[in-house]
Design an enzyme around this catalytic site. Structure first.
Site, PDB file in Angstrom:
ATOM      1  N   GLN A 163      -8.799  -1.169  -0.404  1.00 39.56           N
ATOM      2  CA  GLN A 163      -8.294  -1.705   1.030  1.00 39.56           C
ATOM      3  C   GLN A 163      -8.346  -0.443   2.022  1.00 39.56           C
ATOM      4  O   GLN A 163      -7.726   0.682   1.694  1.00 39.56           O
ATOM      5  CB  GLN A 163      -6.780  -1.997   0.949  1.00 39.56           C
ATOM      6  CG  GLN A 163      -6.457  -2.662   2.251  1.00 39.56           C
ATOM      7  CD  GLN A 163      -5.063  -3.250   2.165  1.00 39.56           C
ATOM      8  OE1 GLN A 163      -4.494  -3.010   1.432  1.00 39.56           O
ATOM      9  NE2 GLN A 163      -4.456  -3.971   3.173  1.00 39.56           N
ATOM     10  N   HIS A 184      -6.128  -8.967   5.089  1.00 33.43           N
ATOM     11  CA  HIS A 184      -7.180  -9.648   5.454  1.00 33.43           C
ATOM     12  C   HIS A 184      -8.202 -10.327   4.158  1.00 33.43           C
ATOM     13  O   HIS A 184      -8.163  -9.476   3.236  1.00 33.43           O
ATOM     14  CB  HIS A 184      -8.200  -8.947   6.293  1.00 33.43           C
ATOM     15  CG  HIS A 184      -8.496  -7.448   5.679  1.00 33.43           C
ATOM     16  ND1 HIS A 184      -7.695  -6.423   5.771  1.00 33.43           N
ATOM     17  CD2 HIS A 184      -9.588  -6.781   5.206  1.00 33.43           C
ATOM     18  CE1 HIS A 184      -8.390  -5.443   5.062  1.00 33.43           C
ATOM     19  NE2 HIS A 184      -9.455  -5.624   4.723  1.00 33.43           N
ATOM     20  N   ILE A 219     -17.816  -5.825  10.886  1.00 30.14           N
ATOM     21  CA  ILE A 219     -18.690  -5.030  11.758  1.00 30.14           C
ATOM     22  C   ILE A 219     -19.680  -4.410  10.797  1.00 30.14           C
ATOM     23  O   ILE A 219     -20.745  -3.874  11.314  1.00 30.14           O
ATOM     24  CB  ILE A 219     -17.712  -3.729  12.545  1.00 30.14           C
ATOM     25  CG1 ILE A 219     -18.490  -3.552  13.405  1.00 30.14           C
ATOM     26  CG2 ILE A 219     -17.283  -2.728  11.524  1.00 30.14           C
ATOM     27  CD1 ILE A 219     -17.649  -2.640  14.486  1.00 30.14           C
TER      28      ILE A 219
HETATM   29  P1  AMP Z   1     -11.026  -3.383   3.326  1.00 30.89           P
HETATM   30  O1  AMP Z   1     -11.978  -2.287   2.865  1.00 30.89           O
HETATM   31  O2  AMP Z   1     -11.053  -4.639   2.307  1.00 30.89           O
HETATM   32  O3  AMP Z   1      -9.720  -2.796   4.059  1.00 30.89           O
HETATM   33  O4  AMP Z   1     -11.900  -4.007   4.402  1.00 30.89           O
HETATM   34  C1  AMP Z   1     -11.860  -3.795   6.007  1.00 30.89           C
HETATM   35  C2  AMP Z   1     -13.004  -4.164   6.378  1.00 30.89           C
HETATM   36  O5  AMP Z   1     -12.899  -4.233   8.041  1.00 30.89           O
HETATM   37  C3  AMP Z   1     -14.464  -3.538   6.235  1.00 30.89           C
HETATM   38  O6  AMP Z   1     -15.554  -4.371   5.593  1.00 30.89           O
HETATM   39  C4  AMP Z   1     -14.791  -3.126   7.684  1.00 30.89           C
HETATM   40  O7  AMP Z   1     -16.363  -3.174   7.846  1.00 30.89           O
HETATM   41  C5  AMP Z   1     -14.066  -4.122   8.505  1.00 30.89           C
HETATM   42  N1  AMP Z   1     -13.950  -3.475   9.939  1.00 30.89           N
HETATM   43  C6  AMP Z   1     -13.248  -2.090  10.363  1.00 30.89           C
HETATM   44  N2  AMP Z   1     -13.150  -2.052  11.382  1.00 30.89           N
HETATM   45  C7  AMP Z   1     -13.627  -3.256  12.093  1.00 30.89           C
HETATM   46  C8  AMP Z   1     -13.976  -3.710  13.352  1.00 30.89           C
HETATM   47  N3  AMP Z   1     -13.545  -3.168  14.369  1.00 30.89           N
HETATM   48  N4  AMP Z   1     -14.461  -5.003  13.583  1.00 30.89           N
HETATM   49  C9  AMP Z   1     -14.901  -5.626  12.539  1.00 30.89           C
HETATM   50  N5  AMP Z   1     -14.705  -5.250  11.171  1.00 30.89           N
HETATM   51  C10 AMP Z   1     -14.053  -4.247  10.981  1.00 30.89           C
END
Ligand code: AMP
Ligand code: ZN
Length: 126
Positions: A104, A110, A38
């Site tokens: 994270q 992910h 996102i």
């Molecule tokens: P991390 O910091 O590795 O945990 O990455 C989490 C990722 O999830 C971040 O890059 C966010 O931008 C992404 N994210 C959070 N909420 C959403 C959502 N609803 N849809 C798509 N991506 C998301």
């Protein structure tokens, strides 16, 4: 055989996988789901997640070896499909942030896949 996957009712990615929160889907099969980040850091930026709620790389066990292998095999294919330029001039970055100091933010394992022409203009290019 269809079996119930472990999910966490409070987990945002479990909700995305279940379709309870909208996402821009990149790929789906019985075990994996991929969707656009996102807040992209790069022209191409999507996440590949196991449908099973596994918190992080720390909770991964031998039983997940095939799943992780499948994610890593899928990444190059989806990267090209999503517009990353071909290797070696192009390529992509695969990143798995683990734990708070590992960056994270979402506690559902992910795999980030990022690519596209540089510079990546979102300030987080390291
Ligand atoms: P991390 O910091 O590795 O945990 O990455 C989490 C990722 O999830 C971040 O890059 C966010 O931008 C992404 N994210 C959070 N909420 C959403 C959502 N609803 N849809 C798509 N991506 C998301
Ligand atoms: Zn989850």
């Amino acid at each position: 055989m269809v079996h119930a996957l472990h999910r966490d009712p409070d987990c945002i990615f479990c909700k995305i996988i279940a379709g309870e929160i909208p996402s821009k889907k990149v790929y789906e099969d019985d075990d994996l789901y991929a969707f656009h980040d996102i807040a992209p850091w790069a022209p191409v930026h999507f996440l590949i997640v196991p449908k099973e709620h596994v918190e992080s790389m720390v909770q991964v066990g031998a039983e997940h070896a095939a799943l992780l292998g499948r994610i890593l095999l899928l990444a190059p294919r989806l990267a090209l499909e999503q517009g990353c330029n071909p290797y070696p001039e192009g390529g992509f970055r695969i990143m798995i942030n683990t734990g708070t100091e590992g960056g994270q933010e979402v506690p559902h394992l992910h795999v980030h896949v990022m690519g596209g022409p540089r510079p990546w203009s979102f300030g987080r290019t390291q």
